[in-house]
Design a protein around this motif. Structure first.
Motif, PDB file in Angstrom:
ATOM      1  N   UNK A 241       0.847  -1.193   0.000  1.00  0.00           N
ATOM      2  CA  UNK A 241       0.000   0.000   0.000  1.00  0.00           C
ATOM      3  C   UNK A 241       0.885   1.247   0.000  1.00  0.00           C
ATOM      4  N   UNK A 242       0.485   2.270  -0.733  1.00  0.00           N
ATOM      5  CA  UNK A 242       1.249   3.516  -0.731  1.00  0.00           C
ATOM      6  C   UNK A 242       0.835   4.461   0.391  1.00  0.00           C
ATOM      7  N   UNK A 243      -0.069   4.006   1.264  1.00  0.00           N
ATOM      8  CA  UNK A 243      -0.593   4.873   2.302  1.00  0.00           C
ATOM      9  C   UNK A 243      -0.632   4.171   3.651  1.00  0.00           C
ATOM     10  N   UNK A 244      -0.547   4.977   4.658  1.00  0.00           N
ATOM     11  CA  UNK A 244      -0.657   4.539   6.048  1.00  0.00           C
ATOM     12  C   UNK A 244      -1.835   5.277   6.665  1.00  0.00           C
ATOM     13  N   UNK A 245      -2.677   4.550   7.423  1.00  0.00           N
ATOM     14  CA  UNK A 245      -3.877   5.158   7.999  1.00  0.00           C
ATOM     15  C   UNK A 245      -3.831   5.109   9.524  1.00  0.00           C
ATOM     16  N   UNK A 246      -4.203   6.207  10.147  1.00  0.00           N
ATOM     17  CA  UNK A 246      -4.517   6.202  11.566  1.00  0.00           C
ATOM     18  C   UNK A 246      -6.029   6.107  11.673  1.00  0.00           C
ATOM     19  N   UNK A 247      -6.513   5.167  12.449  1.00  0.00           N
ATOM     20  CA  UNK A 247      -7.957   4.951  12.539  1.00  0.00           C
ATOM     21  C   UNK A 247      -8.427   4.992  13.988  1.00  0.00           C
TER      22      UNK A 247
END
Length: 285
Positions: A241-247
């Motif tokens: 994935x090219x993205x990192x998420x804070x959830x």
């Protein structure tokens, strides 16, 4: 008889996107972020999903906002770096298809030791500050002595009579083990005491959005959980994935139809992609 509450399903309540279009030294941010005050460590590896790229897994130390590389620890070409965790000021890492593990100095990432464990091979690794928890892609959650590296216990994880296979990346969060379940977009919440399922985190919308944007392909599944214990933040990512998420997550308020969790989250019982997407959208409606 002690009554145990039914496992609950959670969905994203809030989401913050970090590092859009992340491209980092030709490699991809992979399965683990290990936080300490103002810093973190993580495992970088293209080869987890794409061994044909012939790229070396590396262990890097960086700055969460600046993403500047300060230290790199390269692994041998034949090794695939997997689960990584910090315990007693030592970084422990397991390797895919091997029983060998490595120990690093968290200050400079130098290798200070090796170990051999009882799992079939290494997938995920986490800690509660006392023992290590490991996974090997089966339905078994292992408790491992951090001194001898022998299995203290191994619990087969079941959900409604079905084994939860392909337990992969692990993280210890607020007294629970959270585990990615390959090849799904679900995280299972497991009791470290007896291996029972406490609930599920459903994240089908993340991969769906990235696929619709043409950023990833269908086989680039959710895989990567990190917990910032000081600021109580949860981060997730996926294969290439090219993205990192804070959830942030909250319970799904409306009742879930019987069998939906099995169809979304249990390998071997999951439905064709189109049906899974429709089920995920239905839950979010």
């Amino acid at each position: 008889m002690i009554h145990k509450p039914s496992p609950r399903a959670f969905f994203i309540m809030e989401m913050t996107l970090y590092l859009s279009q992340l491209v980092f030294m030709g490699s991809h941010l992979s399965v683990k972020l290990l936080f300490k005050p103002g810093r973190y460590k993580y495992n970088v590896s293209f080869t987890e999903m794409m061994p044909s790229l012939n790229m070396k897994p590396t262990l890097n130390e960086g700055n969460l906002h600046g993403w500047e590389v300060e230290n790199i620890q390269k692994m041998d070409n034949f090794l695939f770096g997997e689960g990584l965790t910090l315990l007693n000021n030592r970084l422990f890492q397991v390797t895919w298809l091997h029983k060998d593990g490595f120990i690093y100095d968290p200050n400079n990432l130098s290798e200070i030791g090796t170990f051999n464990h009882d799992m079939k091979d290494g997938w995920g690794l986490a800690t509660d500050g006392k023992v290590l928890f490991g996974s090997d892609g089966s339905s078994t959650l292992y408790q491992i002595d951090p001194q001898t590296f022998k299995a203290i216990s191994n619990q087969v994880v079941y959900y409604k009579g079905h084994q939860v296979y392909n337990l992969n990346e692990l993280e210890y969060i607020n007294g629970e083990i959270w585990a990615n379940v390959l090849p799904t977009d679900c995280i299972v919440r497991i009791s470290p005491n007896d291996g029972s399922v406490l609930g599920w985190i459903l994240l089908q919308n993340l991969r769906e959005e990235l696929m619709e944007a043409g950023m990833i392909s269908d086989n680039n599944v959710l895989n990567g959980i990190a917990w910032d214990g000081e600021q109580k933040r949860i981060f997730v990512t996926g294969k290439l994935w090219p993205k990192l998420y804070e959830i942030k997550v909250s319970p799904i308020k409306k009742p879930i139809e019987e069998g939906i969790i099995e169809q979304l989250c249990l390998h071997g019982l999951t439905q064709p992609k189109e049906k899974v997407v429709n089920l995920g959208r239905k839950l979010r409606a």
